[in-house]
Design a protein around this motif. Sequence first.
Motif, PDB file in Angstrom:
ATOM      1  N   GLY A 292      32.333  42.628  39.376  1.00  0.00           N
ATOM      2  CA  GLY A 292      33.334  42.540  38.325  1.00  0.00           C
ATOM      3  C   GLY A 292      33.943  41.171  38.162  1.00  0.00           C
ATOM      4  N   LEU A 293      33.560  40.216  39.025  1.00  0.00           N
ATOM      5  CA  LEU A 293      34.072  38.850  38.938  1.00  0.00           C
ATOM      6  C   LEU A 293      32.934  37.891  38.603  1.00  0.00           C
ATOM      7  CD1 LEU A 293      36.468  38.633  42.024  1.00  0.00           C
ATOM      8  CD2 LEU A 293      37.064  39.131  39.658  1.00  0.00           C
ATOM      9  N   THR A 294      33.274  36.836  37.896  1.00  0.00           N
ATOM     10  CA  THR A 294      32.288  35.799  37.603  1.00  0.00           C
ATOM     11  C   THR A 294      32.210  34.830  38.780  1.00  0.00           C
ATOM     12  OG1 THR A 294      33.896  34.291  36.623  1.00  0.00           O
ATOM     13  CG2 THR A 294      32.864  35.911  35.137  1.00  0.00           C
ATOM     14  N   ARG A 295      31.184  33.995  38.772  1.00  0.00           N
ATOM     15  CA  ARG A 295      31.059  32.987  39.821  1.00  0.00           C
ATOM     16  C   ARG A 295      32.264  32.061  39.812  1.00  0.00           C
ATOM     17  NH1 ARG A 295      30.258  28.092  39.899  1.00  0.00           N
ATOM     18  NH2 ARG A 295      29.570  28.007  37.756  1.00  0.00           N
ATOM     19  N   SER A 296      32.738  31.697  38.632  1.00  0.00           N
ATOM     20  CA  SER A 296      33.908  30.817  38.523  1.00  0.00           C
ATOM     21  C   SER A 296      35.147  31.467  39.131  1.00  0.00           C
ATOM     22  CB  SER A 296      34.178  30.466  37.063  1.00  0.00           C
ATOM     23  OG  SER A 296      33.105  29.742  36.531  1.00  0.00           O
ATOM     24  N   GLN A 297      35.294  32.760  38.923  1.00  0.00           N
ATOM     25  CA  GLN A 297      36.430  33.467  39.511  1.00  0.00           C
ATOM     26  C   GLN A 297      36.305  33.541  41.029  1.00  0.00           C
ATOM     27  OE1 GLN A 297      35.956  37.004  37.190  1.00  0.00           O
ATOM     28  NE2 GLN A 297      37.253  36.251  35.525  1.00  0.00           N
ATOM     29  N   TRP A 298      35.074  33.801  41.511  1.00  0.00           N
ATOM     30  CA  TRP A 298      34.840  33.800  42.958  1.00  0.00           C
ATOM     31  C   TRP A 298      35.172  32.437  43.546  1.00  0.00           C
ATOM     32  CZ3 TRP A 298      34.761  37.909  45.654  1.00  0.00           C
ATOM     33  CH2 TRP A 298      34.104  39.072  45.262  1.00  0.00           C
TER      34      TRP A 298
ATOM     35  N   LEU B 109      40.965  26.541  34.104  1.00  0.00           N
ATOM     36  CA  LEU B 109      41.443  27.241  35.293  1.00  0.00           C
ATOM     37  C   LEU B 109      42.490  28.275  34.922  1.00  0.00           C
ATOM     38  CD1 LEU B 109      41.513  27.698  38.332  1.00  0.00           C
ATOM     39  CD2 LEU B 109      43.265  25.908  38.459  1.00  0.00           C
ATOM     40  N   SER B 110      43.340  27.951  33.980  1.00  0.00           N
ATOM     41  CA  SER B 110      44.392  28.878  33.565  1.00  0.00           C
ATOM     42  C   SER B 110      43.801  30.210  33.097  1.00  0.00           C
ATOM     43  CB  SER B 110      45.240  28.250  32.466  1.00  0.00           C
ATOM     44  OG  SER B 110      46.320  29.077  32.162  1.00  0.00           O
ATOM     45  N   ARG B 111      42.715  30.146  32.337  1.00  0.00           N
ATOM     46  CA  ARG B 111      42.061  31.375  31.870  1.00  0.00           C
ATOM     47  C   ARG B 111      41.456  32.158  33.047  1.00  0.00           C
ATOM     48  NH1 ARG B 111      40.826  28.035  27.191  1.00  0.00           N
ATOM     49  NH2 ARG B 111      38.942  27.275  28.189  1.00  0.00           N
ATOM     50  N   ILE B 112      40.866  31.442  33.993  1.00  0.00           N
ATOM     51  CA  ILE B 112      40.300  32.091  35.178  1.00  0.00           C
ATOM     52  C   ILE B 112      41.416  32.780  35.963  1.00  0.00           C
ATOM     53  CG2 ILE B 112      39.209  31.653  37.428  1.00  0.00           C
ATOM     54  CD1 ILE B 112      37.650  29.349  35.993  1.00  0.00           C
ATOM     55  N   LEU B 113      42.534  32.073  36.140  1.00  0.00           N
ATOM     56  CA  LEU B 113      43.654  32.621  36.902  1.00  0.00           C
ATOM     57  C   LEU B 113      44.300  33.808  36.186  1.00  0.00           C
ATOM     58  CD1 LEU B 113      45.300  29.337  38.229  1.00  0.00           C
ATOM     59  CD2 LEU B 113      43.748  30.892  39.444  1.00  0.00           C
ATOM     60  N   ASP B 114      44.333  33.762  34.849  1.00  0.00           N
ATOM     61  CA  ASP B 114      44.861  34.902  34.089  1.00  0.00           C
ATOM     62  C   ASP B 114      44.092  36.169  34.455  1.00  0.00           C
ATOM     63  OD1 ASP B 114      46.687  33.281  32.766  1.00  0.00           O
ATOM     64  OD2 ASP B 114      45.502  33.162  30.914  1.00  0.00           O
ATOM     65  N   LYS B 115      42.779  36.062  34.502  1.00  0.00           N
ATOM     66  CA  LYS B 115      41.924  37.214  34.823  1.00  0.00           C
ATOM     67  C   LYS B 115      42.153  37.668  36.274  1.00  0.00           C
ATOM     68  CE  LYS B 115      38.293  39.993  34.616  1.00  0.00           C
ATOM     69  NZ  LYS B 115      38.245  41.247  33.980  1.00  0.00           N
ATOM     70  N   LEU B 116      42.220  36.707  37.205  1.00  0.00           N
ATOM     71  CA  LEU B 116      42.429  37.055  38.611  1.00  0.00           C
ATOM     72  C   LEU B 116      43.797  37.700  38.827  1.00  0.00           C
ATOM     73  CD1 LEU B 116      40.856  33.919  40.338  1.00  0.00           C
ATOM     74  CD2 LEU B 116      39.894  36.234  40.200  1.00  0.00           C
TER      75      LEU B 116
END
Length: 160
Positions: free
Chosen positions: A31-37, A65-72
């Motif tokens: 459920g996570l992308t490589r960038s999120q990992w 990064l902000s978009r990645i962190l929003d998802k996390l």
Amino acid sequence: MEAESPTLGFLLHEVARLLRKRFEQISRESGLTRSQWQALAYLAQNEGINQSGLAELLDIEPITLSRILDKLEACGLIERHTDSSDRRVRILRLAPAARPKLMQARKLGETTRREALTGLSEAEGLHLLETLKVLKINLTEACDFGGKAEASKSWVVPAK
């Protein structure tokens, strides 16, 4: 005409690209992308860092990064806290739910590494890692000194 051997830069780039691709393939179900990992892993190593510092470590733009962190954050894996000295700055911490996810990432990473190192002995794999660490140190120093690395450290490929 004889085909040229790939250069160090091209070969390292291709290996890194394939490692990323393979990790993405085996982690798809998570459920996570490589960038999120990657953001989670770097945050685990630098907990308490601010968003701009993490973006710099990841070598990505702060808005990305902000978009990645929003998802996390939406997944309950990270927490953003206001810095007591500057309300505009967000300090990042892992949420308790991130710990099991990081264990999962380590297992996925180990699978990827095992596949990549197939055919190498344990000693060869360790030697490869040590060699890559030396390359990283050399290039970090060269970048830090503006490309004025010592000429005496240069390595020349022997002629055939």
